[in-house]
Design a protein around this motif. Sequence first.
Motif, mmCIF file in Angstrom:
data_model
loop_
_atom_site.group_PDB
_atom_site.id
_atom_site.type_symbol
_atom_site.label_atom_id
_atom_site.label_comp_id
_atom_site.label_asym_id
_atom_site.label_seq_id
_atom_site.Cartn_x
_atom_site.Cartn_y
_atom_site.Cartn_z
ATOM 1 N N SER A 3 0.441 -8.048 7.751
ATOM 2 C CA SER A 3 -0.818 -7.687 7.092
ATOM 3 C C SER A 3 -1.723 -6.863 8.001
ATOM 4 O O SER A 3 -2.470 -5.998 7.535
ATOM 5 C CB SER A 3 -1.546 -8.945 6.622
ATOM 6 N N GLN A 4 -1.646 -7.117 9.313
ATOM 7 C CA GLN A 4 -2.494 -6.366 10.239
ATOM 8 C C GLN A 4 -2.072 -4.899 10.290
ATOM 9 O O GLN A 4 -2.915 -3.998 10.287
ATOM 10 C CB GLN A 4 -2.418 -6.981 11.639
ATOM 11 N N ARG A 5 -0.759 -4.664 10.322
ATOM 12 C CA ARG A 5 -0.275 -3.282 10.338
ATOM 13 C C ARG A 5 -0.634 -2.555 9.047
ATOM 14 O O ARG A 5 -0.997 -1.378 9.062
ATOM 15 C CB ARG A 5 1.239 -3.258 10.557
ATOM 16 N N LEU A 6 -0.521 -3.262 7.932
ATOM 17 C CA LEU A 6 -0.890 -2.660 6.655
ATOM 18 C C LEU A 6 -2.369 -2.292 6.650
ATOM 19 O O LEU A 6 -2.752 -1.202 6.207
ATOM 20 C CB LEU A 6 -0.580 -3.620 5.510
ATOM 21 N N LEU A 10 -3.892 1.537 6.159
ATOM 22 C CA LEU A 10 -4.833 1.906 5.103
ATOM 23 C C LEU A 10 -6.154 2.393 5.689
ATOM 24 O O LEU A 10 -6.754 3.346 5.187
ATOM 25 C CB LEU A 10 -5.070 0.715 4.170
ATOM 26 N N SER A 11 -6.591 1.759 6.773
ATOM 27 C CA SER A 11 -7.860 2.187 7.380
ATOM 28 C C SER A 11 -7.737 3.569 8.001
ATOM 29 O O SER A 11 -8.685 4.357 7.974
ATOM 30 C CB SER A 11 -8.306 1.173 8.438
ATOM 31 N N GLY A 182 -6.459 7.807 1.162
ATOM 32 C CA GLY A 182 -6.360 6.361 1.044
ATOM 33 C C GLY A 182 -6.080 5.907 -0.369
ATOM 34 O O GLY A 182 -5.537 4.838 -0.592
ATOM 35 N N GLU A 183 -6.469 6.698 -1.350
ATOM 36 C CA GLU A 183 -6.198 6.373 -2.738
ATOM 37 C C GLU A 183 -5.474 7.542 -3.395
ATOM 38 O O GLU A 183 -5.731 8.697 -3.084
ATOM 39 C CB GLU A 183 -7.505 6.095 -3.492
ATOM 40 N N PHE A 184 -4.577 7.217 -4.307
ATOM 41 C CA PHE A 184 -3.872 8.261 -5.029
ATOM 42 C C PHE A 184 -4.813 8.847 -6.078
ATOM 43 O O PHE A 184 -5.244 8.152 -6.996
ATOM 44 C CB PHE A 184 -2.628 7.691 -5.725
ATOM 45 N N ASN A 185 -5.128 10.127 -5.931
ATOM 46 C CA ASN A 185 -6.005 10.763 -6.907
ATOM 47 C C ASN A 185 -5.299 10.967 -8.243
ATOM 48 O O ASN A 185 -5.924 10.995 -9.291
ATOM 49 C CB ASN A 185 -6.499 12.110 -6.369
ATOM 50 N N SER A 218 -0.319 -1.612 -2.596
ATOM 51 C CA SER A 218 -1.625 -1.752 -1.950
ATOM 52 C C SER A 218 -2.341 -0.409 -1.869
ATOM 53 O O SER A 218 -3.567 -0.328 -1.966
ATOM 54 C CB SER A 218 -1.449 -2.329 -0.540
ATOM 55 N N TRP A 219 -1.555 0.651 -1.702
ATOM 56 C CA TRP A 219 -2.108 1.998 -1.547
ATOM 57 C C TRP A 219 -2.426 2.617 -2.902
ATOM 58 O O TRP A 219 -3.441 3.269 -3.096
ATOM 59 C CB TRP A 219 -1.093 2.843 -0.783
ATOM 60 N N ASN A 220 -1.537 2.388 -3.860
ATOM 61 C CA ASN A 220 -1.580 3.112 -5.126
ATOM 62 C C ASN A 220 -2.198 2.318 -6.271
ATOM 63 O O ASN A 220 -2.779 2.885 -7.182
ATOM 64 C CB ASN A 220 -0.150 3.529 -5.503
ATOM 65 N N ASN A 221 -2.020 0.993 -6.244
ATOM 66 C CA ASN A 221 -2.547 0.118 -7.302
ATOM 67 C C ASN A 221 -2.024 0.513 -8.680
ATOM 68 O O ASN A 221 -2.758 0.557 -9.667
ATOM 69 C CB ASN A 221 -4.081 0.127 -7.302
ATOM 70 N N ASP A 222 -0.729 0.805 -8.739
ATOM 71 C CA ASP A 222 -0.074 1.188 -9.990
ATOM 72 C C ASP A 222 0.833 0.040 -10.419
ATOM 73 O O ASP A 222 1.745 -0.351 -9.693
ATOM 74 C CB ASP A 222 0.738 2.468 -9.772
#
Length: 284
Positions: A3-6, A10-11, A182-185, A218-222
């Motif tokens: 989780s720390q690497r993730l 993301l940050s 950070g977010e998929f547009n 986590s990145w895409n939220n799809d």
Amino acid sequence: MNSQRLAVFLSKVQGHGQFRIRFPSMLFLCGKNGRTARSAVINHITSENLNILPIIADDIWNSRLAHLHINALEMETTIARLSDCLLLFAESPGSWAELGAFSAIQSLSGKVVAPSDIKYILDESFINSGPMLWLSSTSTNGGLHPRFSREADFTDCSCVIDAVEDLLGHLDSISREHIISGEFNNPDDIKFLFVGMIIVIYIFAPLPLKDLHFVMKSWNNDVAIKRKLSDLVDLAKGMGIVNLGPDDKNLTVNDSILGTLLQGVGGFGDLEELRLSVTGASAR
């Protein structure tokens, strides 16, 4: 998944705002197997060192025979969506079917470039009066490339290259810079998702498939990300971009072609720097 690497990953991409990657143009080549027009184009791309990634459906299909949840047409439609251009030589029963299928799909027909075999250019055939005529009336895909439509003797390699040389030069010149954030547009942009997937595998490799799903979710939220990624992993594996370990679980990126596929451009464009900042590992 650590989780720390993730969180660091993301940050980093969110904190930088833009993570720029240059990816080659992707050319889906349809035609007959063997020493044919299709193979002549591949040889030309290689010899001229063009920034084009040729895709052959046969290779991908052979690598995924165990995955029975998808049929050949569905697989090729995904490849077509991923590609910048479909160069189709109607020189075999399979390619005739592809011509009919892709010309009838409105979202893909604008990508299709189908040189006419000079031997049959005047024939009153369904191919000429149907799909070929339909393609000649469709607009290009958002102006991505001009409508290159020339006649060629499919048995003459030099004639084939003369017919498509302008197209290949155009594709070489438009290898595009992709902005990863950070977010998929646009979560429906399959090429954007494909490039992002390769980045994640490279950063976290060796990466179990289930962890790839977790990172990308986590990145895409799809909500449909798992199915999309399973198909894209199979495509990347068939294209020789992604490798699976002996246990058929851990994913890595083929380092021998990494430099060609992902060329960093400024900022966190240095993928190795980003990888080290996320994993804390020593340089490979």
